[in-house]
Scaffold this motif. Structure first.
Motif, PDB file in Angstrom:
ATOM      1  N   ASP A  53       0.834  -1.202   0.000  1.00 41.47           N
ATOM      2  CA  ASP A  53       0.000   0.000   0.000  1.00 41.47           C
ATOM      3  C   ASP A  53       0.870   1.254   0.000  1.00 41.47           C
ATOM      4  OD1 ASP A  53      -2.506   1.254  -0.049  1.00 41.47           O
ATOM      5  OD2 ASP A  53      -2.418   1.598   2.119  1.00 41.47           O
ATOM      6  N   ASP A  54       1.969   1.190   0.717  1.00 40.03           N
ATOM      7  CA  ASP A  54       3.016   2.196   0.601  1.00 40.03           C
ATOM      8  C   ASP A  54       4.070   1.551  -0.286  1.00 40.03           C
ATOM      9  OD1 ASP A  54       1.834   4.112   2.301  1.00 40.03           O
ATOM     10  OD2 ASP A  54       2.557   3.036   4.064  1.00 40.03           O
ATOM     11  N   LEU A  55       5.160   2.177  -0.466  1.00 36.97           N
ATOM     12  CA  LEU A  55       6.201   1.647  -1.330  1.00 36.97           C
ATOM     13  C   LEU A  55       6.877   0.429  -0.698  1.00 36.97           C
ATOM     14  CD1 LEU A  55       7.496   2.489  -4.050  1.00 36.97           C
ATOM     15  CD2 LEU A  55       9.252   3.639  -2.722  1.00 36.97           C
ATOM     16  N   ALA A  56       6.914  -0.695  -1.424  1.00 34.93           N
ATOM     17  CA  ALA A  56       7.634  -1.890  -0.978  1.00 34.93           C
ATOM     18  C   ALA A  56       8.935  -1.964  -1.766  1.00 34.93           C
ATOM     19  CB  ALA A  56       6.796  -3.146  -1.210  1.00 34.93           C
ATOM     20  N   ILE A  57      10.023  -2.180  -1.052  1.00 32.48           N
ATOM     21  CA  ILE A  57      11.349  -2.169  -1.669  1.00 32.48           C
ATOM     22  C   ILE A  57      11.878  -3.591  -1.789  1.00 32.48           C
ATOM     23  CG2 ILE A  57      13.728  -1.328  -1.463  1.00 32.48           C
ATOM     24  CD1 ILE A  57      11.703   0.937  -1.788  1.00 32.48           C
ATOM     25  N   ALA A  64      11.401  -1.112  -6.743  1.00 27.86           N
ATOM     26  CA  ALA A  64      10.324  -0.834  -5.797  1.00 27.86           C
ATOM     27  C   ALA A  64       8.988  -1.116  -6.487  1.00 27.86           C
ATOM     28  CB  ALA A  64      10.389   0.623  -5.355  1.00 27.86           C
ATOM     29  N   ILE A  65       7.951  -1.351  -5.678  1.00 28.57           N
ATOM     30  CA  ILE A  65       6.626  -1.630  -6.222  1.00 28.57           C
ATOM     31  C   ILE A  65       5.580  -1.054  -5.279  1.00 28.57           C
ATOM     32  CG2 ILE A  65       6.463  -3.907  -5.144  1.00 28.57           C
ATOM     33  CD1 ILE A  65       5.071  -4.856  -7.768  1.00 28.57           C
ATOM     34  N   LEU A  66       4.485  -0.587  -5.859  1.00 28.54           N
ATOM     35  CA  LEU A  66       3.373  -0.044  -5.090  1.00 28.54           C
ATOM     36  C   LEU A  66       2.096  -0.540  -5.754  1.00 28.54           C
ATOM     37  CD1 LEU A  66       3.178   3.476  -3.663  1.00 28.54           C
ATOM     38  CD2 LEU A  66       1.216   2.582  -4.869  1.00 28.54           C
ATOM     39  N   LEU A  67       1.191  -1.114  -4.967  1.00 24.62           N
ATOM     40  CA  LEU A  67      -0.077  -1.610  -5.505  1.00 24.62           C
ATOM     41  C   LEU A  67      -1.221  -1.064  -4.669  1.00 24.62           C
ATOM     42  CD1 LEU A  67      -1.609  -3.353  -7.537  1.00 24.62           C
ATOM     43  CD2 LEU A  67      -1.266  -5.303  -6.008  1.00 24.62           C
ATOM     44  N   ASP A  68      -1.865  -0.056  -5.197  1.00 29.09           N
ATOM     45  CA  ASP A  68      -3.018   0.564  -4.545  1.00 29.09           C
ATOM     46  C   ASP A  68      -4.228  -0.357  -4.718  1.00 29.09           C
ATOM     47  OD1 ASP A  68      -5.533   2.249  -4.562  1.00 29.09           O
ATOM     48  OD2 ASP A  68      -4.064   3.776  -3.997  1.00 29.09           O
ATOM     49  N   GLY A  90       9.461  -0.017 -10.507  1.00 31.07           N
ATOM     50  CA  GLY A  90      10.630   0.454 -11.234  1.00 31.07           C
ATOM     51  C   GLY A  90      11.841   0.579 -10.338  1.00 31.07           C
ATOM     52  N   LYS A  91      12.845   1.289 -10.834  1.00 31.12           N
ATOM     53  CA  LYS A  91      14.119   1.456 -10.137  1.00 31.12           C
ATOM     54  C   LYS A  91      13.946   2.336  -8.902  1.00 31.12           C
ATOM     55  CE  LYS A  91      17.322  -0.381 -12.894  1.00 31.12           C
ATOM     56  NZ  LYS A  91      18.202  -1.420 -12.469  1.00 31.12           N
ATOM     57  N   GLN A  92      14.729   2.041  -7.894  1.00 34.71           N
ATOM     58  CA  GLN A  92      14.737   2.860  -6.689  1.00 34.71           C
ATOM     59  C   GLN A  92      16.158   2.925  -6.169  1.00 34.71           C
ATOM     60  OE1 GLN A  92      15.073   1.941  -3.126  1.00 34.71           O
ATOM     61  NE2 GLN A  92      15.949   0.025  -3.791  1.00 34.71           N
ATOM     62  N   GLY A  93      16.402   3.908  -5.321  1.00 38.49           N
ATOM     63  CA  GLY A  93      17.686   3.995  -4.649  1.00 38.49           C
ATOM     64  C   GLY A  93      18.765   4.758  -5.393  1.00 38.49           C
ATOM     65  N   LYS A  94      18.481   5.208  -6.592  1.00 37.94           N
ATOM     66  CA  LYS A  94      19.463   5.986  -7.339  1.00 37.94           C
ATOM     67  C   LYS A  94      18.856   7.356  -7.617  1.00 37.94           C
ATOM     68  CE  LYS A  94      21.860   2.205  -9.649  1.00 37.94           C
ATOM     69  NZ  LYS A  94      21.988   1.409  -8.537  1.00 37.94           N
ATOM     70  N   PRO A  95      19.663   8.403  -7.654  1.00 38.04           N
ATOM     71  CA  PRO A  95      19.104   9.723  -7.977  1.00 38.04           C
ATOM     72  C   PRO A  95      18.439   9.711  -9.359  1.00 38.04           C
ATOM     73  CG  PRO A  95      21.321   9.932  -7.096  1.00 38.04           C
ATOM     74  CD  PRO A  95      21.080   8.465  -7.326  1.00 38.04           C
ATOM     75  N   VAL A  96      17.297  10.400  -9.461  1.00 38.03           N
ATOM     76  CA  VAL A  96      16.514  10.443 -10.693  1.00 38.03           C
ATOM     77  C   VAL A  96      16.311  11.899 -11.090  1.00 38.03           C
ATOM     78  CG1 VAL A  96      14.267   9.909 -11.702  1.00 38.03           C
ATOM     79  CG2 VAL A  96      15.280   8.332 -10.069  1.00 38.03           C
ATOM     80  N   THR A  97      16.423  12.174 -12.384  1.00 37.04           N
ATOM     81  CA  THR A  97      16.120  13.509 -12.903  1.00 37.04           C
ATOM     82  C   THR A  97      14.982  13.378 -13.905  1.00 37.04           C
ATOM     83  OG1 THR A  97      18.409  14.218 -12.653  1.00 37.04           O
ATOM     84  CG2 THR A  97      17.013  15.525 -14.127  1.00 37.04           C
ATOM     85  N   SER A 110      18.432   9.863  -3.675  1.00 43.02           N
ATOM     86  CA  SER A 110      18.504   8.400  -3.607  1.00 43.02           C
ATOM     87  C   SER A 110      17.370   7.791  -2.785  1.00 43.02           C
ATOM     88  CB  SER A 110      19.848   7.956  -3.042  1.00 43.02           C
ATOM     89  OG  SER A 110      19.997   8.460  -1.734  1.00 43.02           O
ATOM     90  N   ASP A 111      16.540   8.620  -2.171  1.00 46.83           N
ATOM     91  CA  ASP A 111      15.388   8.142  -1.419  1.00 46.83           C
ATOM     92  C   ASP A 111      14.145   8.063  -2.310  1.00 46.83           C
ATOM     93  OD1 ASP A 111      14.195   7.262   0.941  1.00 46.83           O
ATOM     94  OD2 ASP A 111      13.399   9.249   1.374  1.00 46.83           O
ATOM     95  N   SER A 112      14.332   8.223  -3.630  1.00 42.82           N
ATOM     96  CA  SER A 112      13.219   8.265  -4.578  1.00 42.82           C
ATOM     97  C   SER A 112      13.181   7.005  -5.436  1.00 42.82           C
ATOM     98  CB  SER A 112      13.369   9.481  -5.496  1.00 42.82           C
ATOM     99  OG  SER A 112      13.408  10.664  -4.748  1.00 42.82           O
ATOM    100  N   ALA A 113      12.056   6.829  -6.118  1.00 43.75           N
ATOM    101  CA  ALA A 113      11.898   5.711  -7.052  1.00 43.75           C
ATOM    102  C   ALA A 113      11.211   6.215  -8.314  1.00 43.75           C
ATOM    103  CB  ALA A 113      11.068   4.611  -6.408  1.00 43.75           C
ATOM    104  N   ALA A 114      11.635   5.714  -9.460  1.00 42.23           N
ATOM    105  CA  ALA A 114      10.991   6.011 -10.738  1.00 42.23           C
ATOM    106  C   ALA A 114      10.108   4.819 -11.085  1.00 42.23           C
ATOM    107  CB  ALA A 114      12.039   6.245 -11.825  1.00 42.23           C
ATOM    108  N   LEU A 115       8.793   4.992 -11.006  1.00 44.80           N
ATOM    109  CA  LEU A 115       7.858   3.875 -11.148  1.00 44.80           C
ATOM    110  C   LEU A 115       6.988   4.029 -12.392  1.00 44.80           C
ATOM    111  CD1 LEU A 115       6.639   3.681  -7.431  1.00 44.80           C
ATOM    112  CD2 LEU A 115       8.610   2.559  -8.490  1.00 44.80           C
ATOM    113  N   TYR A 116       6.710   2.898 -13.024  1.00 42.36           N
ATOM    114  CA  TYR A 116       5.882   2.847 -14.220  1.00 42.36           C
ATOM    115  C   TYR A 116       4.775   1.828 -14.015  1.00 42.36           C
ATOM    116  CZ  TYR A 116      10.023   5.114 -16.043  1.00 42.36           C
ATOM    117  OH  TYR A 116      11.073   5.972 -16.227  1.00 42.36           O
ATOM    118  N   GLU A 117       3.665   2.022 -14.734  1.00 40.66           N
ATOM    119  CA  GLU A 117       2.519   1.137 -14.600  1.00 40.66           C
ATOM    120  C   GLU A 117       2.752  -0.177 -15.356  1.00 40.66           C
ATOM    121  OE1 GLU A 117      -1.719   2.784 -14.423  1.00 40.66           O
ATOM    122  OE2 GLU A 117      -1.568   1.978 -16.453  1.00 40.66           O
TER     123      GLU A 117
END
Length: 176
Positions: A53-57, A64-68, A90-97, A110-117
């Protein structure tokens, strides 16, 4: 660049953990007897939705994955239960721009994740459990799903195993 999409199917089973099982004392006899847990995908989804429900790493997958719960649909036809899950992963733990078309840049640490459906289709009958994962351009969510699934249900002394279903060569027809 051509967009490539694939579907990959896995035969799934829930099994008792034989190592690091927190409920080994209660499950020892069932494990010795070779029994399988009386655990359904519905049982699993209750735990997994709560866990994601929150981000699972996934530490091993670096994803990382999130399933609402609004992204889970279920129906039943005859004796087959069907789920359509639409997690973001998607990927987590690396800086994203993120760069907007206007040229504006947004940096994430690095506390962020880039997530796709993504899409996961699950079919459960009395004797079978099959999960089909939709993969886009070489990227999918199966690895992080499996790792986080097993983390979610470990406290119950259970694990999810997934075996690739490979179609027979004679049954594949090239439509290109």
């Amino acid at each position: 660049m051509m967009k490539i999409e694939t579907l990959t199917a896995y035969k799934c089973k829930f099994r008792y953990l034989q190592r690091n099982n927190p409920l080994i004392e209660q499950q020892r006899e069932a494990i010795k007897a070779g029994e399988e847990p009386q655990y359904t995908f519905s049982d699993f989804m209750k735990k997994y939705q709560e866990y994601t429900d929150d981000l699972a790493i996934g530490e091993n997958t670096d994803r990382a994955i999130l399933l609402d719960e609004k992204k889970v649909s279920k129906k039943e036809i005859e004796s087959v239960k069907m789920w359509h899950l639409v997690p973001i992963a998607g990927k987590q733990g690396k800086p994203v721009t993120v760069v907007k078309k206007s040229g504006k840049k947004y940096g994430f640490d690095s506390d962020s994740a880039a997530l796709y459906e993504y899409h996961i289709f699950v079919y459960e009958s009395k004797d079978n459990l099959v999960a089909i994962f939709h993969r886009q351009n070489g990227s999918g969510c199966k690895s992080v799903f499996l790792e986080t699934a097993n983390k979610a249900i470990k406290s119950e002394g259970i694990k999810l195993e997934m075996d690739l279903i490979v179609p027979m060569v004679d049954s594949i027809k090239d439509t290109v």
